[in-house]
Design a protein around this motif. Sequence first.
Motif, PDB file in Angstrom:
ATOM      1  N   ARG B 446      -9.075   9.678  -0.116  1.00 28.97           N
ATOM      2  CA  ARG B 446      -8.896   8.880  -1.320  1.00 28.97           C
ATOM      3  C   ARG B 446      -8.441   9.723  -2.500  1.00 28.97           C
ATOM      4  NH1 ARG B 446     -13.823   5.769  -4.233  1.00 28.97           N
ATOM      5  NH2 ARG B 446     -12.898   5.654  -6.300  1.00 28.97           N
ATOM      6  N   LYS B 447      -9.057  10.906  -2.632  1.00 29.51           N
ATOM      7  CA  LYS B 447      -8.721  11.796  -3.741  1.00 29.51           C
ATOM      8  C   LYS B 447      -7.222  12.105  -3.724  1.00 29.51           C
ATOM      9  CE  LYS B 447     -10.512  14.449  -6.986  1.00 29.51           C
ATOM     10  NZ  LYS B 447      -9.740  13.671  -7.938  1.00 29.51           N
ATOM     11  N   ARG B 449      -4.835  10.367  -2.365  1.00 25.36           N
ATOM     12  CA  ARG B 449      -4.053   9.175  -2.723  1.00 25.36           C
ATOM     13  C   ARG B 449      -4.107   8.920  -4.229  1.00 25.36           C
ATOM     14  NH1 ARG B 449      -5.885   7.542   2.622  1.00 25.36           N
ATOM     15  NH2 ARG B 449      -7.907   6.975   1.781  1.00 25.36           N
ATOM     16  N   GLU B 450      -5.273   9.125  -4.808  1.00 26.27           N
ATOM     17  CA  GLU B 450      -5.396   8.903  -6.264  1.00 26.27           C
ATOM     18  C   GLU B 450      -4.528   9.896  -7.034  1.00 26.27           C
ATOM     19  OE1 GLU B 450      -9.799   6.813  -6.624  1.00 26.27           O
ATOM     20  OE2 GLU B 450      -9.611   8.929  -7.126  1.00 26.27           O
ATOM     21  N   ASN B 451      -4.468  11.135  -6.539  1.00 29.10           N
ATOM     22  CA  ASN B 451      -3.618  12.134  -7.193  1.00 29.10           C
ATOM     23  C   ASN B 451      -2.160  11.696  -7.186  1.00 29.10           C
ATOM     24  OD1 ASN B 451      -5.614  13.851  -7.936  1.00 29.10           O
ATOM     25  ND2 ASN B 451      -5.507  15.109  -6.077  1.00 29.10           N
ATOM     26  N   LEU B 452      -1.740  11.171  -6.022  1.00 31.68           N
ATOM     27  CA  LEU B 452      -0.358  10.712  -5.904  1.00 31.68           C
ATOM     28  C   LEU B 452      -0.100   9.544  -6.855  1.00 31.68           C
ATOM     29  CD1 LEU B 452       2.153  11.355  -4.131  1.00 31.68           C
ATOM     30  CD2 LEU B 452       1.427   9.509  -2.636  1.00 31.68           C
ATOM     31  N   ASN B 453      -1.087   8.635  -6.943  1.00 31.27           N
ATOM     32  CA  ASN B 453      -0.940   7.472  -7.829  1.00 31.27           C
ATOM     33  C   ASN B 453      -0.952   7.869  -9.295  1.00 31.27           C
ATOM     34  OD1 ASN B 453      -0.915   5.824  -5.623  1.00 31.27           O
ATOM     35  ND2 ASN B 453      -3.037   5.117  -5.835  1.00 31.27           N
ATOM     36  N   GLY B 454      -1.662   8.919  -9.595  1.00 35.83           N
ATOM     37  CA  GLY B 454      -1.792   9.335 -10.986  1.00 35.83           C
ATOM     38  C   GLY B 454      -2.914   8.612 -11.711  1.00 35.83           C
ATOM     39  N   HIS B 455      -3.731   7.875 -11.005  1.00 37.60           N
ATOM     40  CA  HIS B 455      -4.907   7.236 -11.622  1.00 37.60           C
ATOM     41  C   HIS B 455      -5.960   6.973 -10.547  1.00 37.60           C
ATOM     42  CE1 HIS B 455      -4.001   3.240  -9.931  1.00 37.60           C
ATOM     43  NE2 HIS B 455      -2.729   3.549 -10.156  1.00 37.60           N
ATOM     44  N   LEU B 530      -6.356   1.923  -5.138  1.00 41.55           N
ATOM     45  CA  LEU B 530      -5.852   0.836  -5.992  1.00 41.55           C
ATOM     46  C   LEU B 530      -6.866   0.404  -7.054  1.00 41.55           C
ATOM     47  CD1 LEU B 530      -4.325  -1.558  -3.283  1.00 41.55           C
ATOM     48  CD2 LEU B 530      -3.294   0.438  -4.380  1.00 41.55           C
ATOM     49  N   VAL B 531      -6.330  -0.234  -8.095  1.00 35.00           N
ATOM     50  CA  VAL B 531      -7.191  -0.960  -9.022  1.00 35.00           C
ATOM     51  C   VAL B 531      -7.260  -2.390  -8.494  1.00 35.00           C
ATOM     52  CG1 VAL B 531      -7.485  -1.817 -11.368  1.00 35.00           C
ATOM     53  CG2 VAL B 531      -6.600   0.493 -10.980  1.00 35.00           C
TER      54      VAL B 531
END
Lengths: 303, 623
Positions: B446-447, B449-455, B530-531
Motif C-alpha cells: 500500500r505504501k 501505491r500511495e507514493n505513486l499516487n502522491g497521497h 484510493l480515497v
Amino acid sequence: MKSIKQLSHLDSLEADSIHIMREVMAHAENPVMLYSIGKDSAVMLHLAQKAFYPSPPPFPLLHVDTRWKFQAMYKFRDEIAKSLGMDLIVHINPEGIANNINPFDHGSSQHTDVMKTQGLKQALDKYGFDAAFGGARRDEEKSRAKERVFSFRSKAHHWDPKNQRPELWSLYNGYKASGDSIRVFPLSNWTELDIWEYIYREQIPIVPLYFATERPVVERDGLLILVDDDRLQLQKGEKVEIRKVRFRTLGCYPLTGAVESDADDLASIILELLQSRSSERQGRAIDSDSSGSMEKKKQEGYF
Amino acid sequence: MSTSIEQRVGAYIEKQGSLDLLRFITCGSVDDGKSTLIGRLLYEARLVFDDQIASLRNDSKKQGVQGSGIDFALLVDGLIAEREQGITIDVAYRFFNTDRRKFIVADTPGHEQYTRNMVTGASTADVAVILIDATQGVLVQTQRHSFITSLLGIKHVVLAINKMDLVDYSQAVFESIVDVYSEYSRHLEFESIMPIPLSATEGDNVIARSSNTTWYSGPTLLEYLETVEVGKSQLQHSFRFPVQWVNRPNADFRGYSGTVVAGVIETGQQIRVLPSGETAKVEEIILSKNSLDKAIVDQAVTITLDTNIDVSRGDVLVLADTPCEVSDQFEASLVWMNQEPGFIGRSYWLLIGTTRVNASITGIKHKVDINSFEKLSADSMQLNDLGEVTLSLDKAVPFEAYKSCKAMGAFVLIDRYSYATVGAGMIKFALRRAENIHRQALLVDRKARENLNGHGGKILWFTGLSGAGKSTVANALEQALHSRGMRTYILDGDNVRHGLNKDLGFTDADRVENIRRISEVAKLMLDAGLVVITSFISPFRSERDMARALFEAGEFLEIYVNIPLAVAEQRDPKGLYKKARRGELPNFTGIDSGYEAPEAPELELATAELSVDDCVAQILKII
C-alpha cells in the motif's frame, strides 16, 4: 486421584461467594460493601477477607444507619471496623433527622422507606458507588428467590424484575451503562442454616444479641420488643418483663421481635434452628405490610 | 449447655459439613404441576415454616387454583405477576436439605417464550426432573425441555409422571408413556433416565412410597435425588484455572486469584500460562491464611509462581504437559436470548472463563425447530432460537469442548451498546481455517501505491437518511478531489446493490451483511491507495463501528449527513417516502425501520441549512 473427595457443601458455597466477589472487581470502578452488622454481613465480610487475602478487601464498608439500631450493634460495628482496619462510612438520611422520622410516630413502612431505602440511594449517589455488595439470601423471601446475583439498577435505583439479564454458569455479565449500578448478592445461595454452620466452623464474631440472655422486653403487636433505650415509651397496659430471649435477625429495635430461647452459644442456636417451626423473617414487621411487599420495596430501591 | 448436646451438635455439624450438594431443575409443560411438586417436596420434608404456611393458606384463598386446599405452587411463584397469572415466569431457586444431601432447586418456566430462563436454570444443574402429565403423555413441550436439558449437558433425568391419581394409578398408562419417551430420547445424550409415577397434589411417591402404586418398585423422587451419583468427572479432568484477579498487595507478593474449574493442582507442579505458553512452577496455594498442598475443582484459591512471568486476568493456568487448545474460530451451539435478533457479521463481546474478546457470528449452519427438531436455514437468530453457528474472535482464547469441560466451553455474547446478555453458547470444536489460510505476501504494498499516487488513502463514510443529500455531496466532493489529482472511488447503493450485493434485501439481517461487504470492499480499495467515499444510509451504529474497526485510527472518517426526517420526506427526490408511507416499501429507514444517529462522527453536515459547496469545503478541511 480417586481418593480425593469433592468439596463439601460449605466449602463450595464459600468458593462460589469468593468467585462472585472477585468478578465484581473486574467490572466495578467504585465498589462498596453494605454492612448491616447482622450475621449475614458478618459472613460476607469474612468471605471478603478470604477472597482478597493477603490484600485487604479493596472496598470500604457502608452502614446506612436509621438511628434506631440496637445499642449493642453500634458498639459491635465500631469494634469490627477498627479491628479490621477497613474504612467504614456511616450514612444517615439528613431529611430523616430533620423530620425526626422514627418507627413509633411514622410506622414501619415510612420509617423504612425514608431511613433505609432513601438513605441508601443518597449514600450510593453521594459517593458514586457503582457496585454494592449486599448480604441478601434467596431463601429469605419469595421475590429474592427470583433475583439474580448481579442485579442491575437504573440511575433512579429501580429494579425491573421482569427484565433481568439471564445469568448462566458462573459467567457474570457485570457491564453496565454509565449511571447504572449493580447490587451484588454473594450469599444468594446460602440458607439460614448454612450461615450458622459457617459461623460455627469459622468462629466468626457476631453481635451478642443473637445469644439468649435475660433482657427487658415488652410485648407489642405480637412481637417481643427489647427496651433498648428510653425512646421506647410504654403504652397503656404494657409492662416491662425480664425474659430470656435472643434475636434471629437484627434490624431497628422497635421493629424487630425477640424470640424466647435458651440458646446461649452457637451450637445451641443451630440445634434450635433445626427444631424451629417458624422462619426468621417472622420477627420483621416490614415484610408483612402486604403480600408482595418486598418486591415492591425492591423495585423502589430497597436492598 | 451440657457436654452431650455439644457433642451431638458437633457431630451433626461435622456430618453436615461432609454432605455434598445436588443442583437440579424441574421443567415441564404449563400445567404439569412443577411448582406444586416443589412445594410438596418442601412441605413434606417439613421445610416450610409455620408462618409461611399461615400466609400460604391466606394466599390460597385469594389466588389459589386448588379449590379449598393449599396451593403449594404459591410457595414458589414469588413475583406478583406470576401469582396473578398463576404461571412461573422466572427461575426461582429453592433450598432444602435432608440428612443425606443438600439441594438447590431451580424451578424453571414452562412457556416457550421463557426458554431462555429455562436455559439459565439448566446451566448449573446436575439433574433434571422433567414432569409429564399422565393424562396428557409426552407433549411437544416435554420434547423441547428434554432437548435443552441434553444440550446443556445434563446427564441424569427423572421422568416424573405426575397426576397418576387422575388415571387411577394405572401401570399401563405409566408404561406406555415411558415407552414413548424412551423411543424419543434415543438421540439425546442422557446417561440415565429414571421414570417415577407420582402425584404432587396427593403426595404419592414424592417422599413416601405410595400404596396406590404397588406395581412400582423403584425409588421415590426424594430417594432418587438423595442417592443419584453425578459429576465426579471434573475431578479427574486435567487442571484448568482461569485467572480472575492479580493479587498484588505490595512489591513482595504477586499471586493469581481464581477458581479451579477442572482437575487438581499441587505445589511444585509445572504449569503453563495460556495463550502465551510460558511455564513456571507453583510455589504456593493460598486459601486465606491457610497454605494448601493442593487445590481441587471448584475451590477458589490464590496461586503464586516461582518466577515472574506475565499473567493477567483472562489467562488460563493449565498443567504444563496437559494444555488445552487455543483458537479464534469455533463451531458452537447458540441460544439467542434477546428481542434484538443476532446477525451474521455484527460484532459482540464474548465472555468465556474470565476473558472478554470481540466476536462475530460468521455463519448460521442451521436453526433447530425446537418442536419438530427439523434443521432450518436462517440468516439471523431470533429470541429463544437454538442453532449451530460458526464464530470468529479477534483474539485466540484457551478453550475446550463444552461436552468435556463446561467451564472451558461455555460462553455468553453481550451487546456492545446495551450491555445485555444476548446469547449463550457452548463450543463444539475449533475450526482450523484460521491456521490454513495464509495471507499472500505482496511485493508491491500500500505504501508503494500511495507514493505513486502522491497521497494517502482514506475512507469517507457518509451516513444519513434517504434524501439527506449523501449522493449529491459525495459526487461534488469526488469532483473536487479529482480536480486536485487525487484517485477516488464512490461506493453507493446503485453500483453495489446491482452487482456485488444483488442477493440482499432490506431486512435487518441483510442490511448488516450489506454493510459488512461494503466495509471489506472499501478496505481493499484503501489498500489500493484510493480515497473511498461510501454513500449508504448505514442505519445501525454497530455496523458503522464494525466498519470503523477494520481501519487504523485516522483512516476512517464518519460523516453524518444530518437532515430532519420531515425535510427529507418533503424533498423525497426519488418518491421513496411516499411509497413507504403507502406500505409499498417495507423496512424503509425512518418510516418502519430505525436510524441510529452517530454519537461522535468526525463531521456533521446539516444539509437542510448548508449549500453543497459549503459541505464540500467542510469535508476538505478535515481530510
